[in-house]
Design a protein around this motif. Structure first.
Motif, PDB file in Angstrom:
ATOM      1  N   ALA A 163      35.508  48.494  33.380  1.00 22.75           N
ATOM      2  CA  ALA A 163      36.220  49.164  34.469  1.00 22.75           C
ATOM      3  C   ALA A 163      36.717  48.148  35.493  1.00 22.75           C
ATOM      4  O   ALA A 163      37.851  48.250  35.990  1.00 22.75           O
ATOM      5  CB  ALA A 163      35.311  50.191  35.130  1.00 22.75           C
ATOM      6  N   ALA A 164      35.879  47.164  35.812  1.00 24.49           N
ATOM      7  CA  ALA A 164      36.273  46.126  36.762  1.00 24.49           C
ATOM      8  C   ALA A 164      37.444  45.317  36.217  1.00 24.49           C
ATOM      9  O   ALA A 164      38.395  44.993  36.945  1.00 24.49           O
ATOM     10  CB  ALA A 164      35.085  45.208  37.049  1.00 24.49           C
ATOM     11  N   TRP A 165      37.390  45.012  34.948  1.00 26.54           N
ATOM     12  CA  TRP A 165      38.453  44.220  34.306  1.00 26.54           C
ATOM     13  C   TRP A 165      39.798  44.949  34.402  1.00 26.54           C
ATOM     14  O   TRP A 165      40.830  44.327  34.688  1.00 26.54           O
ATOM     15  CB  TRP A 165      38.085  43.950  32.862  1.00 26.54           C
ATOM     16  N   GLU A 166      39.793  46.239  34.195  1.00 31.60           N
ATOM     17  CA  GLU A 166      41.032  47.017  34.288  1.00 31.60           C
ATOM     18  C   GLU A 166      41.590  46.988  35.710  1.00 31.60           C
ATOM     19  O   GLU A 166      42.795  46.822  35.915  1.00 31.60           O
ATOM     20  CB  GLU A 166      40.790  48.447  33.827  1.00 31.60           C
ATOM     21  N   GLU A 167      40.709  47.153  36.700  1.00 31.83           N
ATOM     22  CA  GLU A 167      41.148  47.111  38.096  1.00 31.83           C
ATOM     23  C   GLU A 167      41.708  45.742  38.458  1.00 31.83           C
ATOM     24  O   GLU A 167      42.764  45.623  39.114  1.00 31.83           O
ATOM     25  CB  GLU A 167      39.990  47.444  39.033  1.00 31.83           C
ATOM     26  N   ILE A 168      41.006  44.709  38.041  1.00 37.75           N
ATOM     27  CA  ILE A 168      41.414  43.339  38.370  1.00 37.75           C
ATOM     28  C   ILE A 168      42.758  43.014  37.716  1.00 37.75           C
ATOM     29  O   ILE A 168      43.661  42.460  38.361  1.00 37.75           O
ATOM     30  CB  ILE A 168      40.321  42.342  37.913  1.00 37.75           C
TER      31      ILE A 168
END
Length: 424
Positions: A163-168
């Protein structure tokens, strides 16, 4: 006379560390959390490992009988068995290890015993996973107690990182599933995971051009990453990432914290654009206990003493110490000292006690007077070791750790990149 870790646990204040860890761990393996012995002040998530079941006979067995069985089973299995013992294991288990070291040293050590069909890893879950990834298909890796997890490793789970990777990647305007280099030939961001993470997160790094690091080669790995990317996402330990990057000259303002429970990790888009290292909100419960006040007290009580700490300690502690390094670096630092030297050490108590016993001609002590061992590592008790070895003699393999091929293959890619990143 130096007190054993079990004896010291029972003397700790109840509001600091739960002294019940001195009893057999089987009573707590099915309970929520990380169990007795962990710091009462450190909130941690639920462990991901499923608790093992130690037969009642082994729970009630006298220590002498447990040790007799371990010795007999080792003799019977011979070269078909290799036992790996982490530096933080209790002494009554370490004495049976064929190899003693940190997590990656042990995973590599197993490769030197190709005749061994069974690799018994006296450590925690992520270590056994790494050993399985690096071992042959015909070898089996066994974790004596499946409840031996790692609170730090659990602080960065696969769903949260994805999820963090998608946001970043959305902030940087790139496809999270197909990040491509820019006109300078660099990626906008590259993932770096500490060895203290699940196989799934090592696989995540392997799929996205990333790499694994250890506490001994973290700087070399970050140099490798910065050659290929403008910035890195470093997880799960914020302190190792911050201490390493700071020593390399990265300003603190370019190292924002990523809190997975907040939108954009609790940051502005501008902060993420200007970032050099995105630090995951994770930590080691043991190493977070060390403080600058403890260092000051050690120097007051022992004028001229040297202080060495693990880089998982908070930045002010590392800055105040005379030296910082991995568990193996700490051992080498002590070995290079002279008789009569006084050394205060900021790392897990089992290793500190072992160093004090190994070098009785110098004064070696733990910075933290309140003993909170690595409670999950401490779940490997002689009862579990005796049980799994007896089972192996009988032709059964309990508590086998198996990483599926779809995870092991990309994880091995990230581990191979780490192997190639040799410190200068």
């Amino acid at each position: 006379m130096t007190l054993s870790v079990n004896e010291r646990i029972q003397l700790t204040p109840k509001d600091s560390c739960n002294s019940e860890l001195a009893a057999g761990p089987w009573a707590f393996d099915a309970m929520p959390g990380y169990g007795p012995g962990s710091s009462e002040a450190d909130p941690v998530p639920e462990p991901t490992a499923h608790p093992g079941q130690l037969p009642v006979a082994y729970q009630q067995m006298e220590q002498d009988e447990l040790h007799r069985r371990i010795r007999a089973a080792k003799a019977a299995l011979g070269d078909e068995l290799v036992i790996l013992g982490h530096f933080y294991q209790r002494d009554e288990v370490v004495q049976y290890a064929d190899f003693l070291g940190d997590s990656f040293q042990l995973a590599k050590a197993a490769l030197t015993r190709p005749e061994a069909q069974s690799i018994v890893f006296c450590g925690v879950h992520f270590m056994a996973e790494t050993a399985d990834i690096l071992s042959r298909d015909d070898q089996q890796v066994i974790l004596p107690n499946l409840a031996a997890g790692c609170s730090m490793a659990d602080m960065a789970d696969e769903d949260s990182v994805e999820a963090a990777w998608e946001e970043i990647c959305e902030v940087y305007g790139v496809d999270p599933q197909n990040v491509q280099p820019d006109a300078e030939g660099k990626l906008p961001v590259l993932p770096v995971t500490y060895m203290n993470s699940s196989a799934a997160l090592k696989a995540f790094c392997g799929r996205h051009g990333g790499i694994v690091c250890t506490s001994s080669n973290a700087e070399t790995v970050l140099e490798w990453a910065f050659e290929r990317a403008h910035r890195v996402l470093f997880f799960p330990d914020q302190h190792l990432g911050r201490n390493t990057a700071k020593a390399m000259g990265v300003p603190l303002e370019q190292m924002p914290m990523w809190n997975p429970r907040r939108p954009l990790g609790g940051n502005t888009e501008q902060a993420l654009v200007e970032a050099k290292v995105l630090l995951w909100h994770g930590f080691c419960s043991v190493h977070r206990r060390f403080t600058v006040a403890q260092i000051e007290q050690a120097r007051t009580e022992h004028p001229g003493c040297k202080v060495i700490v693990h880089p998982e300690c908070p930045m002010p502690v590392v800055d105040a110490a005379d030296a910082a390094g991995s568990t193996d670096a700490i051992r080498k630092y002590v070995a290079a000292s002279s008789p009569g030297d006084v050394i205060a050490v900021g790392t897990e108590i089992n290793l500190v006690n072992r160093l004090a016993a190994e070098y009785p001609d110098r004064t070696i002590f733990c910075l933290d007077p309140v003993i909170c061992p690595c409670s999950t590592m401490y779940r490997i008790h002689p009862g579990y070791l005796a049980w799994v070895l007896d089972e192996l003699v009988a032709g059964r393999a309990p508590n086998q750790i198996t990483v599926s091929a779809d995870v092991a293959e990309p994880a091995r890619v990230a581990l191979d990149r780490m192997l190639a990143a040799v410190p200068k």
